[in-house]
Design a protein around this motif. Structure first.
Motif, PDB file in Angstrom:
ATOM      1  N   LYS A  49      -4.905   5.348   9.725  1.00  0.00           N
ATOM      2  CA  LYS A  49      -4.435   4.269  10.636  1.00  0.00           C
ATOM      3  C   LYS A  49      -3.470   3.133  10.221  1.00  0.00           C
ATOM      4  N   ALA A  50      -4.135   2.621   9.030  1.00  0.00           N
ATOM      5  CA  ALA A  50      -3.557   1.354   8.234  1.00  0.00           C
ATOM      6  C   ALA A  50      -2.178   2.008   7.758  1.00  0.00           C
ATOM      7  N   LEU A  51      -2.043   3.229   7.159  1.00  0.00           N
ATOM      8  CA  LEU A  51      -0.836   3.729   6.686  1.00  0.00           C
ATOM      9  C   LEU A  51       0.124   4.248   7.890  1.00  0.00           C
ATOM     10  N   HIS A  52      -0.238   4.055   9.039  1.00  0.00           N
ATOM     11  CA  HIS A  52       0.712   4.846  10.221  1.00  0.00           C
ATOM     12  C   HIS A  52       0.903   6.403  10.076  1.00  0.00           C
ATOM     13  N   ILE A  53       0.036   6.904   9.773  1.00  0.00           N
ATOM     14  CA  ILE A  53      -0.050   8.381   9.466  1.00  0.00           C
ATOM     15  C   ILE A  53      -0.649   8.990  10.696  1.00  0.00           C
ATOM     16  N   THR A  54      -0.138   9.609  11.571  1.00  0.00           N
ATOM     17  CA  THR A  54      -0.362  10.328  12.771  1.00  0.00           C
ATOM     18  C   THR A  54      -0.639  11.719  12.672  1.00  0.00           C
ATOM     19  N   ALA A  55      -0.193  12.361  11.690  1.00  0.00           N
ATOM     20  CA  ALA A  55      -0.381  13.965  11.537  1.00  0.00           C
ATOM     21  C   ALA A  55      -1.866  14.056  11.684  1.00  0.00           C
ATOM     22  N   THR A  56      -2.159  15.256  12.135  1.00  0.00           N
ATOM     23  CA  THR A  56      -3.623  15.765  12.075  1.00  0.00           C
ATOM     24  C   THR A  56      -3.808  17.128  11.155  1.00  0.00           C
ATOM     25  N   ASN A  57      -2.696  17.803  11.005  1.00  0.00           N
ATOM     26  CA  ASN A  57      -2.856  18.742   9.935  1.00  0.00           C
ATOM     27  C   ASN A  57      -3.062  18.286   8.289  1.00  0.00           C
ATOM     28  N   GLN A  58      -3.917  18.926   7.697  1.00  0.00           N
ATOM     29  CA  GLN A  58      -4.419  18.385   6.603  1.00  0.00           C
ATOM     30  C   GLN A  58      -2.991  18.386   5.478  1.00  0.00           C
ATOM     31  N   THR A  59      -2.359  19.493   5.389  1.00  0.00           N
ATOM     32  CA  THR A  59      -1.305  19.713   4.493  1.00  0.00           C
ATOM     33  C   THR A  59      -0.310  18.527   4.841  1.00  0.00           C
ATOM     34  N   ASP A  60      -0.165  18.160   6.246  1.00  0.00           N
ATOM     35  CA  ASP A  60       1.074  17.037   6.491  1.00  0.00           C
ATOM     36  C   ASP A  60       0.420  15.984   6.184  1.00  0.00           C
ATOM     37  N   ILE A  61      -0.953  15.463   6.315  1.00  0.00           N
ATOM     38  CA  ILE A  61      -1.353  14.406   5.769  1.00  0.00           C
ATOM     39  C   ILE A  61      -1.431  14.046   4.344  1.00  0.00           C
ATOM     40  N   ILE A  62      -1.654  15.098   3.579  1.00  0.00           N
ATOM     41  CA  ILE A  62      -1.478  15.086   2.110  1.00  0.00           C
ATOM     42  C   ILE A  62      -0.145  14.879   1.587  1.00  0.00           C
ATOM     43  N   ALA A  63       0.753  15.680   2.214  1.00  0.00           N
ATOM     44  CA  ALA A  63       2.252  15.334   1.998  1.00  0.00           C
ATOM     45  C   ALA A  63       2.635  13.972   2.088  1.00  0.00           C
ATOM     46  N   HIS A  64       2.382  13.501   3.299  1.00  0.00           N
ATOM     47  CA  HIS A  64       2.613  12.072   3.698  1.00  0.00           C
ATOM     48  C   HIS A  64       2.141  11.203   2.546  1.00  0.00           C
ATOM     49  N   LEU A  65       0.806  11.120   2.440  1.00  0.00           N
ATOM     50  CA  LEU A  65       0.054  10.387   1.588  1.00  0.00           C
ATOM     51  C   LEU A  65       0.703  10.386  -0.079  1.00  0.00           C
ATOM     52  N   LYS A  66       1.289  11.618  -0.453  1.00  0.00           N
ATOM     53  CA  LYS A  66       1.894  11.744  -1.839  1.00  0.00           C
ATOM     54  C   LYS A  66       3.142  11.220  -2.041  1.00  0.00           C
ATOM     55  N   ARG A  67       3.989  11.001  -0.646  1.00  0.00           N
ATOM     56  CA  ARG A  67       5.307  10.486  -0.652  1.00  0.00           C
ATOM     57  C   ARG A  67       5.249   8.878  -0.647  1.00  0.00           C
ATOM     58  N   LEU A  68       4.091   8.307  -0.394  1.00  0.00           N
ATOM     59  CA  LEU A  68       4.090   6.625  -0.167  1.00  0.00           C
ATOM     60  C   LEU A  68       4.057   6.232  -1.521  1.00  0.00           C
ATOM     61  N   PRO A  69       4.758   5.180  -1.698  1.00  0.00           N
ATOM     62  CA  PRO A  69       4.613   4.210  -2.861  1.00  0.00           C
ATOM     63  C   PRO A  69       3.310   3.886  -3.246  1.00  0.00           C
ATOM     64  N   ALA A  70       2.936   3.803  -4.481  1.00  0.00           N
ATOM     65  CA  ALA A  70       1.363   3.448  -4.685  1.00  0.00           C
ATOM     66  C   ALA A  70       1.110   2.165  -4.021  1.00  0.00           C
ATOM     67  N   GLN A  71       2.005   1.231  -4.335  1.00  0.00           N
ATOM     68  CA  GLN A  71       1.796  -0.302  -4.200  1.00  0.00           C
ATOM     69  C   GLN A  71       2.016  -0.433  -2.523  1.00  0.00           C
ATOM     70  N   GLU A  72       2.438   0.298  -1.733  1.00  0.00           N
ATOM     71  CA  GLU A  72       2.609   0.326  -0.394  1.00  0.00           C
ATOM     72  C   GLU A  72       1.281   0.746   0.116  1.00  0.00           C
ATOM     73  N   ILE A  73       0.711   1.859  -0.381  1.00  0.00           N
ATOM     74  CA  ILE A  73      -0.807   2.336  -0.113  1.00  0.00           C
ATOM     75  C   ILE A  73      -1.777   1.092  -0.426  1.00  0.00           C
ATOM     76  N   ILE A  74      -1.570   0.538  -1.466  1.00  0.00           N
ATOM     77  CA  ILE A  74      -2.557  -0.755  -1.782  1.00  0.00           C
ATOM     78  C   ILE A  74      -2.167  -2.103  -0.494  1.00  0.00           C
ATOM     79  N   GLU A  75      -0.891  -2.379  -0.614  1.00  0.00           N
ATOM     80  CA  GLU A  75      -0.705  -3.455   0.219  1.00  0.00           C
ATOM     81  C   GLU A  75      -1.261  -3.060   1.768  1.00  0.00           C
ATOM     82  N   LYS A  76      -0.878  -2.045   2.292  1.00  0.00           N
ATOM     83  CA  LYS A  76      -1.435  -1.817   3.790  1.00  0.00           C
ATOM     84  C   LYS A  76      -2.852  -1.634   3.866  1.00  0.00           C
TER      85      LYS A  76
END
Length: 551
Positions: free
Chosen positions: A254-281
């Motif tokens: 929710k904090a990262l605005h990831i709406t995908a429900t498929n695990q593969t899509d969730i992981i792909a989105h998470l791996k694309r995000l800059p590390a600092q963005e994950i920390i900040e959000k």
């Protein structure tokens, strides 16, 4: 200052640097090899994956600067800066962060294959959310004793413990697998630094101590270490290891605005995000405790450690376990105020203790008032009505006991009862720099009810009172504290060498074995003395009386 020798390991040659000598005249020259990679950078496609062995390099690796700390919320570390001091002998940027963090730092006095010195492998704390290898300087521990010290980085928070569930491709605990790979690296390379790979002691504080406990219970770590020391932390604490983190996963997505429900899509989105963005959000999730940490993954953590302990599934090695006298009185009140609460009145104590019992100890609402009356009747025996700080002292002890002392005593009793050499300590020393401006004008002064706080023992474990070099906050130590550091490090070095803190270099006071019938332990203060049956009545209350109320 002697020139630092170049060391050749399996992946290539390494150049380190010479450390300042510790204050005692007998101190030897220590060499530091910092930021040696033990795994590939856990970035991009390797984010959230278990560590992979690093590649070789050409030429000589300049291992002269401390590596960055793992990615984390930098603000969390700043919140405690005024409470601690660290030695920074080369004025390095200890606050630097990077997702590419899987490095080890090695301290040694004799990088020779034939030196055969015992190895001390330190695991840092930080609640599995923060921390790093920076700040753990072994110039005194190595300089005064023939030991090699290894300090690895491991991934923390979402980067080290993200999980989508036990039966998925992402069962979690990557940070623990990092520790295993660093132990494997130590086994394969430490002889080149003068260490004995057949004599490795794992030790750590807080989450580092919990990690040590997890290694004791894990079949994955068997054979990689030969002794264990746990400073202020036990893996058998019920809430420290969970079966799943569904709530944290939902909160992060929710904090990262990831709406995908498929695990593969969730992981792909998470791996694309800059590390600092994950920390900040996701900064706001830490105080709410919507966080990822250790999980029962069925592989490294095969079952909750409390069950494994009861079943005797622990590595049969000599062990030191201990705590400080007021673990929850200062530092943890800053980092975890929802848990380590303050209370100046009886009413405030009851209100906050009730929340603690419901939220952290999982007591039933209909039973909690009765439980608190029992708690109050037991704890009031140890705290005088004439003491104006009575309710503050009770608040500190009430939280510290079930989170530190009770699980540590339980582990010591069962480890010893299974026939493994066990030694217990209780550190009580009140450090002058936290109370007297003559010893420090920069360290924040503590409340009177705080005696020996969470992490105070680290100063003596690494010999900070004996070190040379700049400190993050200026302070000085008393002669008693310098002497206590010498004594305490002697116990640690002896234990690393022989498995018995009394064997090796001569000690002035014998540390008794901890056994179920006598429960003797070392009371660490000036002077050091022997004591027994630590918090015996309170321990019985938490282990027997209160659980019976829940039935």
């Amino acid at each position: 200052m002697a020139e630092c020798p170049v060391v050749q390991i399996a992946c290539g040659n390494i150049e380190g640097r010479s450390c300042l000598r510790a204050k005692p005249k007998r101190s030897k020259q220590v060499f530091r090899y910092a930021g040696i990679p033990y795994a590939k950078p856990p970035t991009r496609e390797l984010r959230f994956e278990r560590p992979q062995r690093c590649s070789s390099w050409n030429g000589v690796l300049a291992a002269v600067e401390m590596p960055p700390c793992p990615m984390q919320n930098a603000d969390a570390g700043k919140a405690t800066d005024h409470l601690l001091t660290t030695v920074n002998q080369f004025d390095e940027p200890f606050s630097k962060l990077d997702e590419d963090c899987l490095h080890v730092t090695v301290y040694t006095t004799n990088p020779s294959k034939t030196a055969n010195m015992p190895v001390l492998y330190w695991i840092f704390g930080g609640g599995f959310q923060t921390g790093g290898a920076s700040g753990y300087d072994a110039q005194a521990l190595c300089g005064l004793h023939d030991v090699v010290v290894v300090v690895p980085n491991y991934r923390v928070n979402i980067f080290g413990f993200f999980t989508m569930g036990r039966e998925t491709a992402y069962p979690g605990n990557m940070g623990l697998w990092d520790q295993v790979m660093a132990l494997q690296w130590t086994r394969d390379n430490i002889r080149e630094f003068g260490g004995d790979p057949e004599n490795v002691t794992i030790f750590g504080e807080s989450a580092g101590a919990v990690s040590v406990g997890l290694h004791l219970f894990s079949p994955v770590s068997r054979g990689l270490f030969h002794r264990a020391m746990q400073h202020s932390g036990a893996a058998n604490l019920q809430y420290i290891v969970r079966k799943e983190y569904t709530g944290a996963l939902k909160a992060y997505l929710k904090a990262l605005h990831i709406t995908a429900t498929n695990q593969t899509d969730i992981i792909a989105h998470l791996k694309r995000l800059p590390a600092q963005e994950i920390i900040e959000k996701t900064k706001s999730l830490g105080p709410k405790l919507d966080i990822f940490a250790v999980v029962v993954d069925g592989d490294f953590v095969i079952e909750h450690p409390s069950k494994l302990l009861q079943q005797g599934h622990t590595t049969p090695v000599p062990s030191i376990i201990g705590c400080n006298s007021t673990e929850g009185a200062c530092l943890l009140r800053t980092t975890r105020p929802k848990i380590f609460f303050s209370s100046s009145t009886e009413k405030a104590w009851f209100e906050k203790a009730k929340v603690f019992m419901l939220d952290n100890m999982q007591y039933k609402l209909e039973k909690v008032d009765q439980a608190l009356e029992t708690v109050k009747s037991i704890y009031e025996k140890d705290f005088s009505d004439n003491d104006p700080l009575k309710w503050e002292r009770m608040a500190s002890a009430f939280v510290s006991d079930p989170l530190f002392l009770v699980p540590s005593i339980s582990q010591a009793l069962l480890h010893s009862g299974n026939g493994h050499p066990t030694y217990f300590y209780f550190m009580k020393h009140r450090m002058k720099c936290y109370y007297d401006d003559d010893f420090s004008m920069e360290m924040k002064k503590r409340d009177e009810f705080c005696e020996c706080d969470h992490s105070d023992d680290i100063y003596f474990t690494f010999g900070v009172p004996l070190m040379q070099g700049n400190k993050s906050r200026e302070c000085r130590f008393s002669e008693d504290e310098e002497n206590l550091s010498v004594i305490w490090m002697k116990y640690i070095a002896n234990f690393a060498l022989t498995g018995d803190p009394n064997m090796g270099e001569k000690v002035d006071h014998e540390w008794p074995k901890y056994e179920p019938h006598g429960r003797l332990h070392l009371s660490v203060d000036v002077p050091i003395k022997e004591d027994d049956h630590l918090i015996e009545e309170r321990y019985k209350m938490w282990k027997k009386t209160l659980p019976a109320l829940e039935m």
